[in-house]
Design an enzyme around this catalytic site. Sequence first.
Site, PDB file in Angstrom:
ATOM      1  N   ARG A  51       0.791  -1.214   0.000  1.00 56.83           N
ATOM      2  CA  ARG A  51       0.000   0.000   0.000  1.00 56.83           C
ATOM      3  C   ARG A  51       0.831   1.274   0.000  1.00 56.83           C
ATOM      4  O   ARG A  51       0.597   2.184  -0.766  1.00 56.83           O
ATOM      5  CB  ARG A  51      -0.837   0.070   1.272  1.00 56.83           C
ATOM      6  CG  ARG A  51      -2.270  -0.077   1.114  1.00 56.83           C
ATOM      7  CD  ARG A  51      -2.761  -0.698   2.394  1.00 56.83           C
ATOM      8  NE  ARG A  51      -1.960  -1.860   2.682  1.00 56.83           N
ATOM      9  CZ  ARG A  51      -2.214  -3.060   2.212  1.00 56.83           C
ATOM     10  NH1 ARG A  51      -3.255  -3.270   1.476  1.00 56.83           N
ATOM     11  NH2 ARG A  51      -1.424  -4.086   2.468  1.00 56.83           N
ATOM     12  N   THR A  52       1.798   1.334   0.897  1.00 57.06           N
ATOM     13  CA  THR A  52       2.487   2.607   1.050  1.00 57.06           C
ATOM     14  C   THR A  52       3.251   2.937  -0.229  1.00 57.06           C
ATOM     15  O   THR A  52       3.144   4.042  -0.760  1.00 57.06           O
ATOM     16  CB  THR A  52       3.421   2.562   2.270  1.00 57.06           C
ATOM     17  OG1 THR A  52       2.652   2.178   3.396  1.00 57.06           O
ATOM     18  CG2 THR A  52       4.051   3.915   2.538  1.00 57.06           C
ATOM     19  N   LYS A  80      25.252  -4.080  -1.278  1.00 57.75           N
ATOM     20  CA  LYS A  80      26.719  -3.987  -1.420  1.00 57.75           C
ATOM     21  C   LYS A  80      27.325  -3.241  -0.255  1.00 57.75           C
ATOM     22  O   LYS A  80      28.537  -2.997  -0.228  1.00 57.75           O
ATOM     23  CB  LYS A  80      27.078  -3.249  -2.717  1.00 57.75           C
ATOM     24  CG  LYS A  80      26.542  -3.893  -3.965  1.00 57.75           C
ATOM     25  CD  LYS A  80      26.977  -3.036  -5.164  1.00 57.75           C
ATOM     26  CE  LYS A  80      26.317  -3.508  -6.451  1.00 57.75           C
ATOM     27  NZ  LYS A  80      26.470  -2.510  -7.515  1.00 57.75           N
ATOM     28  N   ARG A 101      11.332   3.846   3.148  1.00 57.50           N
ATOM     29  CA  ARG A 101      10.966   2.918   4.243  1.00 57.50           C
ATOM     30  C   ARG A 101      12.196   2.095   4.589  1.00 57.50           C
ATOM     31  O   ARG A 101      12.927   1.645   3.702  1.00 57.50           O
ATOM     32  CB  ARG A 101       9.845   1.988   3.793  1.00 57.50           C
ATOM     33  CG  ARG A 101       9.637   0.850   4.764  1.00 57.50           C
ATOM     34  CD  ARG A 101       8.384   0.078   4.480  1.00 57.50           C
ATOM     35  NE  ARG A 101       7.202   0.842   4.818  1.00 57.50           N
ATOM     36  CZ  ARG A 101       5.973   0.325   4.853  1.00 57.50           C
ATOM     37  NH1 ARG A 101       5.770  -0.932   4.576  1.00 57.50           N
ATOM     38  NH2 ARG A 101       4.941   1.078   5.181  1.00 57.50           N
ATOM     39  N   HIS A 129       5.251   6.043  11.442  1.00 57.13           N
ATOM     40  CA  HIS A 129       4.738   5.868  10.074  1.00 57.13           C
ATOM     41  C   HIS A 129       3.832   7.067   9.780  1.00 57.13           C
ATOM     42  O   HIS A 129       2.610   6.945   9.743  1.00 57.13           O
ATOM     43  CB  HIS A 129       3.974   4.547   9.991  1.00 57.13           C
ATOM     44  CG  HIS A 129       3.647   4.094   8.605  1.00 57.13           C
ATOM     45  ND1 HIS A 129       3.709   4.921   7.497  1.00 57.13           N
ATOM     46  CD2 HIS A 129       3.255   2.881   8.141  1.00 57.13           C
ATOM     47  CE1 HIS A 129       3.363   4.229   6.427  1.00 57.13           C
ATOM     48  NE2 HIS A 129       3.083   2.990   6.789  1.00 57.13           N
TER      49      HIS A 129
HETATM   50  C1  NCD Z   1       1.596  -0.775   8.132  1.00 55.90           C
HETATM   51  C2  NCD Z   1       3.099  -0.674   8.325  1.00 55.90           C
HETATM   52  O1  NCD Z   1       3.838  -0.875   7.373  1.00 55.90           O
HETATM   53  O2  NCD Z   1       3.475  -0.367   9.447  1.00 55.90           O
HETATM   54  N1  NCD Z   1       1.231  -1.003   6.795  1.00 55.90           N
HETATM   55  C3  NCD Z   1       0.983   0.061   5.991  1.00 55.90           C
HETATM   56  O3  NCD Z   1       1.861   0.823   5.678  1.00 55.90           O
HETATM   57  N2  NCD Z   1      -0.276   0.281   5.625  1.00 55.90           N
HETATM   58  C4  NCD Z   1       0.933  -1.735   9.033  1.00 55.90           C
HETATM   59  C5  NCD Z   1       1.436  -3.148   9.034  1.00 55.90           C
HETATM   60  O4  NCD Z   1       2.333  -3.526   8.295  1.00 55.90           O
HETATM   61  O5  NCD Z   1       0.880  -3.906   9.839  1.00 55.90           O
END
Ligand code: NCD
Length: 306
Positions: A51-52, A80, A101, A129
């Site tokens: 999703r993100t 590397k 991320r 997040h």
């Molecule tokens: C969340 C995350 O990555 O922290 N997912 C997301 O970005 N929607 C929640 C999760 O992974 O449980």
Amino acid sequence: MRHLMSPLDFSVEELDALLDLANDIEAHPQKYAHACAGKKLATCFYEPSTRTRLSFEAAMLNLGGSVLGFSSADSSSAAKGESVSDTIRVISCYADICAMRHPKEGAPLVASQKSLIPVINAGDGGHQHPTQTLTDLLTIRSLRGELGNLTIGLCGDLKFGRTVHSLINALIRYPGIRFVLISPEELRIPSYIREDVLTANGIPFTEMERLEDAMADLDILYMTRVQRERFFNEEDYVRLKDFYILTKSKMALAKKDMLVLHPLPRVNEISVEVDDDPRAAYFRQAQYGVYVRMALILTLLEITVD
Ligand code: NCD
């Protein structure tokens, strides 16, 4: 130049403006279709995501921009041994904005200190997040009309769940917020949130183990997945993973206008039979995630549309 590391990087007024912009994008998508023409978003993902990453990419494409990036540490030069600081200096030559991320807490912050372009924390370990929080705030405000005067149940893995940590930090700035923290003993909220954020700011909260006992009081139920990847051993995960399962019969205990949110991915914690309940808002929440990321990209790139 601005980065986004934590939801608190924006004042309440700035957040309101960002959420207003997201609602305007939702209402008039065509107006924004070319706002980022010629701009590039880099998605640097050292940890899995659906999703993100894709909602960031969809957001930039909806704005008429383009995207580049990688979706795992193995497929980047991290394999590397390159540092995030070096990687971001290079990415700064290729793109105008970057969403990152990383499994290590603070890695996007380290990157932002060397970056020549805005960096967005798209999740750092069990820490924060912020763009999920922006999504959650937009969903709540759009569907309930306001961000204050709510009793919010946070249920599941409150220890490792970064979305919960970010959301609590963001919501305590609104009046009349109360939390019900629902988790097994081993997955309780960390003390740096309980003491330093909730108690220190005089925010009312209760902690409990049984979801059934909380249901009737809640305006929002925020379900979360047990964060398998942050467990030290598989046995503990297996023991805790099905601790909560939201079913139709539990939904029968809730208010008629309670909303169920979940950052997704869902594993077992919400039974699919709940999906058709009008109070289930988690798929609408995923759609709001695109609008709010569009608004964020425009804001950080300082692009205005008349
Ligand atoms: C969340 C995350 O990555 O922290 N997912 C997301 O970005 N929607 C929640 C999760 O992974 O449980």
